[in-house]
Design a protein around this motif. Structure first.
Motif, PDB file in Angstrom:
ATOM      1  N   ARG A 111      -0.914   2.172  -1.387  1.00  0.00           N
ATOM      2  CA  ARG A 111      -0.886   1.757  -2.696  1.00  0.00           C
ATOM      3  C   ARG A 111       0.472   2.102  -3.492  1.00  0.00           C
ATOM      4  N   GLN A 112       0.570   1.630  -4.610  1.00  0.00           N
ATOM      5  CA  GLN A 112       1.873   1.888  -5.296  1.00  0.00           C
ATOM      6  C   GLN A 112       1.379   1.741  -6.986  1.00  0.00           C
ATOM      7  N   ALA A 113       1.656   2.777  -7.350  1.00  0.00           N
ATOM      8  CA  ALA A 113       1.342   2.921  -8.990  1.00  0.00           C
ATOM      9  C   ALA A 113       2.640   2.711  -9.460  1.00  0.00           C
ATOM     10  N   PRO A 114       2.533   2.354 -11.099  1.00  0.00           N
ATOM     11  CA  PRO A 114       3.445   2.033 -11.668  1.00  0.00           C
ATOM     12  C   PRO A 114       4.631   3.046 -11.699  1.00  0.00           C
ATOM     13  N   ASP A 131       2.662   4.513  -1.290  1.00  0.00           N
ATOM     14  CA  ASP A 131       2.134   5.725  -0.226  1.00  0.00           C
ATOM     15  C   ASP A 131       0.927   4.960   0.651  1.00  0.00           C
ATOM     16  N   LEU A 132       0.989   5.536   1.853  1.00  0.00           N
ATOM     17  CA  LEU A 132      -0.236   5.268   2.893  1.00  0.00           C
ATOM     18  C   LEU A 132      -1.483   5.840   2.292  1.00  0.00           C
ATOM     19  N   VAL A 133      -2.365   5.080   2.205  1.00  0.00           N
ATOM     20  CA  VAL A 133      -3.801   5.709   1.693  1.00  0.00           C
ATOM     21  C   VAL A 133      -4.752   6.023   2.852  1.00  0.00           C
ATOM     22  N   ALA A 134      -4.729   4.936   3.777  1.00  0.00           N
ATOM     23  CA  ALA A 134      -5.529   5.004   5.037  1.00  0.00           C
ATOM     24  C   ALA A 134      -5.140   3.974   6.239  1.00  0.00           C
ATOM     25  N   LEU A 135      -5.467   4.507   7.505  1.00  0.00           N
ATOM     26  CA  LEU A 135      -5.113   3.655   8.587  1.00  0.00           C
ATOM     27  C   LEU A 135      -6.122   3.651   9.650  1.00  0.00           C
ATOM     28  N   VAL A 161      -1.568  -1.061  -7.290  1.00  0.00           N
ATOM     29  CA  VAL A 161      -1.420  -2.120  -6.387  1.00  0.00           C
ATOM     30  C   VAL A 161      -1.726  -1.761  -4.985  1.00  0.00           C
ATOM     31  N   TYR A 162      -2.671  -2.212  -4.469  1.00  0.00           N
ATOM     32  CA  TYR A 162      -2.898  -1.897  -2.810  1.00  0.00           C
ATOM     33  C   TYR A 162      -2.903  -3.028  -2.197  1.00  0.00           C
TER      34      TYR A 162
END
Length: 118
Positions: free
Chosen positions: A38-41, A46-50, A92-93
């Motif tokens: 995800r990427q915030a404004p 950043d990695l969230v989950a895998l 944004v995911y």
């Protein structure tokens, strides 16, 4: 080649839930490690989950216990179930298919917006 398309984003109130899907084309989905970023404004991605090709899961500390990643190799789809959403989850995911260890390439979807707001 693999094409990834995310869906399921939208506007949700704090404390709510949302499930993202990422559908993949091609025949190598089951061999890819699948990841959600995800990427915030104004911030980095950043990695969230895998979830690896063998089903091992890993989560960032910020979402552990609230988000669940899963995959359905028969449907060529990876999911991200998000619960207890917070405003800071707004971003944004992006779905990523990582096959670099097997020399299969690395693939990104276009992203889907998730907004957590009252």
């Amino acid at each position: 080649q693999v094409q990834l398309v995310e869906s399921g984003g939208g506007l949700v109130q704090p404390g709510g839930s949302l499930t993202l899907s990422c559908a993949a084309s091609g025949s190598i989905f089951s061999m890819l490690d699948m990841e959600w970023y995800r990427q915030a404004p104004g911030k980095g991605r950043d990695l969230v989950a895998l979830i690896t090709s063998t089903g091992r899961e890993k989560y960032s500390d910020s979402v552990k216990g609230r988000f669940t990643i899963s995959r359905d190799n028969n449907r060529n789809t990876v999911y991200l179930q998000m619960t207890s959403l917070k405003p800071e989850d707004t971003a944004v995911y992006y779905c990523n298919g990582d096959g670099r260890e097997r020399l299969l390439g690395n693939y990104w979807g276009p992203g889907t917006q998730v907004t957590v707001s009252s």
